[in-house]
Design a protein around this motif. Structure first.
Motif, PDB file in Angstrom:
ATOM      1  N   VAL A 167     -53.432 -28.269 -62.072  1.00  9.52           N
ATOM      2  CA  VAL A 167     -54.594 -27.843 -61.298  1.00  9.52           C
ATOM      3  C   VAL A 167     -54.908 -26.398 -61.667  1.00  9.52           C
ATOM      4  O   VAL A 167     -54.011 -25.539 -61.669  1.00  9.52           O
ATOM      5  CB  VAL A 167     -54.329 -27.917 -59.770  1.00  9.52           C
ATOM      6  N   VAL A 168     -56.163 -26.126 -61.993  1.00  6.18           N
ATOM      7  CA  VAL A 168     -56.594 -24.748 -62.261  1.00  6.18           C
ATOM      8  C   VAL A 168     -57.738 -24.436 -61.306  1.00  6.18           C
ATOM      9  O   VAL A 168     -58.684 -25.215 -61.187  1.00  6.18           O
ATOM     10  CB  VAL A 168     -57.049 -24.555 -63.729  1.00  6.18           C
ATOM     11  N   GLY A 169     -57.618 -23.316 -60.597  1.00 10.09           N
ATOM     12  CA  GLY A 169     -58.673 -22.866 -59.690  1.00 10.09           C
ATOM     13  C   GLY A 169     -59.126 -21.480 -60.109  1.00 10.09           C
ATOM     14  O   GLY A 169     -58.320 -20.678 -60.602  1.00 10.09           O
ATOM     15  N   ILE A 170     -60.406 -21.189 -59.961  1.00 14.41           N
ATOM     16  CA  ILE A 170     -60.903 -19.843 -60.313  1.00 14.41           C
ATOM     17  C   ILE A 170     -61.772 -19.288 -59.181  1.00 14.41           C
ATOM     18  O   ILE A 170     -62.328 -20.056 -58.378  1.00 14.41           O
ATOM     19  CB  ILE A 170     -61.734 -19.833 -61.624  1.00 14.41           C
ATOM     20  N   VAL A 203     -55.859 -19.214 -60.877  1.00  9.65           N
ATOM     21  CA  VAL A 203     -54.597 -19.735 -60.329  1.00  9.65           C
ATOM     22  C   VAL A 203     -54.344 -21.089 -60.990  1.00  9.65           C
ATOM     23  O   VAL A 203     -55.232 -21.953 -60.991  1.00  9.65           O
ATOM     24  CB  VAL A 203     -54.672 -19.898 -58.792  1.00  9.65           C
ATOM     25  N   ALA A 204     -53.171 -21.267 -61.576  1.00 13.42           N
ATOM     26  CA  ALA A 204     -52.839 -22.540 -62.236  1.00 13.42           C
ATOM     27  C   ALA A 204     -51.530 -23.071 -61.672  1.00 13.42           C
ATOM     28  O   ALA A 204     -50.601 -22.298 -61.405  1.00 13.42           O
ATOM     29  CB  ALA A 204     -52.709 -22.327 -63.733  1.00 13.42           C
ATOM     30  N   GLU A 205     -51.457 -24.368 -61.479  1.00  7.38           N
ATOM     31  CA  GLU A 205     -50.284 -24.979 -60.845  1.00  7.38           C
ATOM     32  C   GLU A 205     -49.955 -26.285 -61.556  1.00  7.38           C
ATOM     33  O   GLU A 205     -50.869 -27.064 -61.859  1.00  7.38           O
ATOM     34  CB  GLU A 205     -50.653 -25.278 -59.386  1.00  7.38           C
ATOM     35  N   ASN A 206     -48.681 -26.524 -61.799  1.00  7.95           N
ATOM     36  CA  ASN A 206     -48.277 -27.776 -62.453  1.00  7.95           C
ATOM     37  C   ASN A 206     -47.736 -28.757 -61.411  1.00  7.95           C
ATOM     38  O   ASN A 206     -46.728 -28.482 -60.774  1.00  7.95           O
ATOM     39  CB  ASN A 206     -47.212 -27.490 -63.515  1.00  7.95           C
ATOM     40  N   LYS A 207     -48.416 -29.906 -61.279  1.00  9.07           N
ATOM     41  CA  LYS A 207     -47.936 -30.938 -60.347  1.00  9.07           C
ATOM     42  C   LYS A 207     -47.489 -32.188 -61.106  1.00  9.07           C
ATOM     43  O   LYS A 207     -47.306 -33.237 -60.520  1.00  9.07           O
ATOM     44  CB  LYS A 207     -49.058 -31.283 -59.358  1.00  9.07           C
ATOM     45  N   ASN A 208     -47.350 -32.025 -62.419  1.00  7.70           N
ATOM     46  CA  ASN A 208     -46.918 -33.159 -63.239  1.00  7.70           C
ATOM     47  C   ASN A 208     -45.388 -33.218 -63.232  1.00  7.70           C
ATOM     48  O   ASN A 208     -44.737 -32.265 -63.653  1.00  7.70           O
ATOM     49  CB  ASN A 208     -47.442 -32.957 -64.669  1.00  7.70           C
ATOM     50  N   THR A 212     -51.493  -2.692 -54.004  1.00  8.81           N
ATOM     51  CA  THR A 212     -51.788  -3.855 -53.165  1.00  8.81           C
ATOM     52  C   THR A 212     -51.124  -5.103 -53.756  1.00  8.81           C
ATOM     53  O   THR A 212     -51.285  -5.368 -54.944  1.00  8.81           O
ATOM     54  CB  THR A 212     -53.312  -4.126 -53.153  1.00  8.81           C
ATOM     55  N   PRO A 213     -50.411  -5.870 -52.930  1.00  9.51           N
ATOM     56  CA  PRO A 213     -49.840  -7.107 -53.475  1.00  9.51           C
ATOM     57  C   PRO A 213     -50.925  -8.174 -53.660  1.00  9.51           C
ATOM     58  O   PRO A 213     -51.900  -8.201 -52.908  1.00  9.51           O
ATOM     59  CB  PRO A 213     -48.825  -7.532 -52.411  1.00  9.51           C
ATOM     60  N   LEU A 214     -50.764  -9.015 -54.671  1.00  7.83           N
ATOM     61  CA  LEU A 214     -51.726 -10.099 -54.903  1.00  7.83           C
ATOM     62  C   LEU A 214     -51.174 -11.374 -54.276  1.00  7.83           C
ATOM     63  O   LEU A 214     -50.129 -11.874 -54.689  1.00  7.83           O
ATOM     64  CB  LEU A 214     -51.939 -10.301 -56.411  1.00  7.83           C
ATOM     65  N   THR A 215     -51.865 -11.858 -53.263  1.00  5.71           N
ATOM     66  CA  THR A 215     -51.446 -13.123 -52.646  1.00  5.71           C
ATOM     67  C   THR A 215     -52.549 -14.153 -52.878  1.00  5.71           C
ATOM     68  O   THR A 215     -53.722 -13.860 -52.685  1.00  5.71           O
ATOM     69  CB  THR A 215     -51.182 -12.968 -51.132  1.00  5.71           C
ATOM     70  N   THR A 216     -52.138 -15.326 -53.297  1.00  6.63           N
ATOM     71  CA  THR A 216     -53.129 -16.373 -53.590  1.00  6.63           C
ATOM     72  C   THR A 216     -52.736 -17.670 -52.895  1.00  6.63           C
ATOM     73  O   THR A 216     -51.568 -17.886 -52.565  1.00  6.63           O
ATOM     74  CB  THR A 216     -53.203 -16.646 -55.105  1.00  6.63           C
ATOM     75  N   GLY A 217     -53.740 -18.538 -52.709  1.00  5.45           N
ATOM     76  CA  GLY A 217     -53.473 -19.857 -52.154  1.00  5.45           C
ATOM     77  C   GLY A 217     -53.113 -20.817 -53.275  1.00  5.45           C
ATOM     78  O   GLY A 217     -52.990 -20.408 -54.437  1.00  5.45           O
ATOM     79  N   SER A 218     -52.919 -22.092 -52.938  1.00  8.19           N
ATOM     80  CA  SER A 218     -52.641 -23.069 -53.988  1.00  8.19           C
ATOM     81  C   SER A 218     -53.913 -23.239 -54.829  1.00  8.19           C
ATOM     82  O   SER A 218     -55.032 -22.991 -54.343  1.00  8.19           O
ATOM     83  CB  SER A 218     -52.202 -24.397 -53.386  1.00  8.19           C
ATOM     84  N   ALA A 219     -53.732 -23.666 -56.075  1.00 11.01           N
ATOM     85  CA  ALA A 219     -54.876 -23.731 -57.006  1.00 11.01           C
ATOM     86  C   ALA A 219     -56.000 -24.607 -56.469  1.00 11.01           C
ATOM     87  O   ALA A 219     -57.183 -24.292 -56.648  1.00 11.01           O
ATOM     88  CB  ALA A 219     -54.394 -24.241 -58.358  1.00 11.01           C
ATOM     89  N   ASP A 220     -55.625 -25.710 -55.769  1.00  8.29           N
ATOM     90  CA  ASP A 220     -56.673 -26.608 -55.276  1.00  8.29           C
ATOM     91  C   ASP A 220     -57.334 -26.116 -53.988  1.00  8.29           C
ATOM     92  O   ASP A 220     -58.225 -26.770 -53.457  1.00  8.29           O
ATOM     93  CB  ASP A 220     -56.164 -28.050 -55.135  1.00  8.29           C
ATOM     94  N   LYS A 271     -46.311 -22.044 -60.443  1.00  4.81           N
ATOM     95  CA  LYS A 271     -47.684 -21.553 -60.304  1.00  4.81           C
ATOM     96  C   LYS A 271     -47.842 -20.220 -61.051  1.00  4.81           C
ATOM     97  O   LYS A 271     -46.926 -19.393 -61.037  1.00  4.81           O
ATOM     98  CB  LYS A 271     -47.936 -21.336 -58.800  1.00  4.81           C
ATOM     99  N   ALA A 272     -48.980 -20.034 -61.688  1.00  5.85           N
ATOM    100  CA  ALA A 272     -49.290 -18.753 -62.331  1.00  5.85           C
ATOM    101  C   ALA A 272     -50.587 -18.234 -61.740  1.00  5.85           C
ATOM    102  O   ALA A 272     -51.473 -19.013 -61.380  1.00  5.85           O
ATOM    103  CB  ALA A 272     -49.447 -18.940 -63.832  1.00  5.85           C
ATOM    104  N   GLN A 273     -50.684 -16.931 -61.626  1.00  3.43           N
ATOM    105  CA  GLN A 273     -51.882 -16.348 -61.016  1.00  3.43           C
ATOM    106  C   GLN A 273     -52.165 -14.984 -61.611  1.00  3.43           C
ATOM    107  O   GLN A 273     -51.250 -14.323 -62.114  1.00  3.43           O
ATOM    108  CB  GLN A 273     -51.687 -16.217 -59.503  1.00  3.43           C
ATOM    109  N   GLY A 274     -53.406 -14.574 -61.547  1.00  2.00           N
ATOM    110  CA  GLY A 274     -53.771 -13.251 -62.037  1.00  2.00           C
ATOM    111  C   GLY A 274     -55.257 -13.182 -62.324  1.00  2.00           C
ATOM    112  O   GLY A 274     -55.974 -14.184 -62.217  1.00  2.00           O
TER     113      GLY A 274
END
Lengths: 190, 237
Positions: B60-63, B91-96, B40-48, B191-194
């Motif tokens: 931004v880090v979302g859990i 899910v972690a995302e860099n917006k800096n 199964t592929p892992l698809t995620t939304g944006s961290a926020d 973005k990193a996810q897992g």
């Protein structure tokens, strides 16, 4: 046709079926060289090959993936940086200094097998590359993923080789485009 | 009246008998080939986009703890909760625009507020307990099937069922490893996810208050930012 051929036929079928799910396993000992041309970064880098890396393998198929990464890491580094020094277990050759040290580590090496020889088999190799400065501070670290798939009857060597090539090309792309590395190279060249 | 069969007639029936006896085997063979379990592929939304998210210094880090059995089974092909494992999506995302950040897999942990213990991802322990058991069963069946193959009726189903089980086990192990949260340096917009896999005793499911803690480091300055999420991990019975 002799009826005695029946048991022989079944033995043949079972042998063939077993062969469909088995396979000999090894990977090319020659380093991959087909990287895209690009301007090298002006940095003197040590490539640190550790015993932990060399011993990395998947026990199930006995594919020495760590040895392959150990062979390929210095070649990849020479495509990325203009000066490369080979290191073993964190040791530099005598009278050598480097601005940064690149260390590969196998984070994951896994494979699916199809229910039969015709089913899909996926090989996935994840390598964590760490670039640290001469004081050991991490400049950049990322886990790059190389993947390939084929039918299960395809030799594991062939599929693993393709996954390895995918990993090395993606690693080249990731290292050369990382802003953190670019910034460090600029800082060092001042 | 006695019917006399010519010897050649038995021989003429041989191809028919062969096809009739081999057809079910071939059907089993192709059937199990088509039913190889999919990754199964892992698809995620944006961290926020996650209910539990924080933004600090442009990161931004979302859990999201995955507690629904059906959702877990769809994603991992096995109910991990039954194996003492709770997957938590990170899910972690860099917006800096000016800095990169390192989020290391060993710097994401789960803290039990009741006893103060901290645990990091435990995928390896679990693979040896779930996929491996299935794989071992499959291997035994493949071996037994291959030995019994001359007795087609017994051997073929054993062989194919064993191959199917071994295949499923390999997909389950692959899924767990592939979807784990690994170490990343995030440049602008990356973005990193897992999943981090939280292990708990099988006979004592987690209940009550936990905290999911992630440390993010700016490699240029060495400054570390901590993201701390309260998580009620009470699992359904």
């Amino acid at each position: 046709m002799n009826h005695k051929a029946y048991p022989r036929l079944f033995v043949l079928i079972s042998t063939l079926a077993s062969l469909l799910v088995a396979g000999c396993a090894s990977i090319s000992s020659q380093p991959f060289t087909a990287y895209g041309e690009q301007e090298k970064m002006h940095l003197k880098v040590g490539v640190n090959v550790t015993d932990e890396l060399r011993l990395s393998k998947n026990d199930k198929w006995n594919i020495p993936i760590g040895e392959s990464i150990a062979t390929n890491a210095p070649v990849l580094a020479r495509h990325l940086f203009d000066e490369v020094v080979d290191m073993s277990n964190g040791q530099l050759p005598a009278n050598e200094t480097v601005a940064a040290i690149l260390t590969p580590k196998v984070a994951c090496f896994t494979r699916t097998v199809g229910a039969t020889g015709g089913g899909e088999s996926i090989v996935d190799i994840k390598v964590e590359w760490t670039l640290s400065d001469s004081n050991g501070n991490t400049i950049w670290v990322s886990t790059i993923d190389g993947r390939s798939s084929a039918s299960t009857r395809t030799r594991p060597k062939k599929v693993s080789q393709k996954a390895l090539e995918d990993l090395l090309l993606k690693s080249q792309q990731a290292i050369s485009s990382a802003p953190a590395i670019r910034q460090f190279v600029q800082k060092e060249s001042r | 009246m006695k019917t006399i069969k010519a010897t050649g007639a038995r021989l003429n029936n041989l191809p028919t008998k062969l096809v009739t006896s081999l057809l079910p085997v071939l059907l089993l063979f192709w059937g199990s080939g088509c039913s190889t379990m999919k990754v199964t592929p892992l698809t995620t939304g944006s961290a926020d986009s996650y209910t539990q998210h924080e933004q600090k210094n442009g990161v931004v880090v979302g859990i999201r703890p995955m507690t629904d059995k059906r959702e877990i089974k769809n994603m991992f092909k096995v109910n991990l909760l039954n194996n003492g494992l709770l997957p938590v999506l990170v899910v972690a995302e860099n917006k800096n625009p000016a800095a990169s950040f390192i989020i290391a897999s060993d710097k994401v942990s789960i803290l039990n507020e009741a006893n103060g213990t901290t645990s990091s991802s435990q995928r390896k322990k679990v693979t040896s307990g779930t996929g491996a058991a299935l794989r071992d069963t499959g291997s035994v069946m493949v071996a037994a099937g291959a030995l019994a193959a001359p007795l087609l009726v017994v051997g073929a189903p054993l062989l194919f069922t064993g191959m199917q089980k071994a295949s499923n086990a390999s997909v389950i192990e692959f899924n767990l490893a592939d979807k784990e949260f690994y170490t990343w340096t995030l440049g602008l917009g990356e973005k990193a996810q897992g999943f981090v896999y939280f292990q708990f005793p099988k006979d004592s499911r987690p209940s009550g208050n936990y905290r999911v803690v992630a440390e993010v480091t700016n490699p240029a300055t060495g400054e570390t930012t901590t993201f701390d999420f309260p998580a009620n991990l009470t699992l359904p019975k």
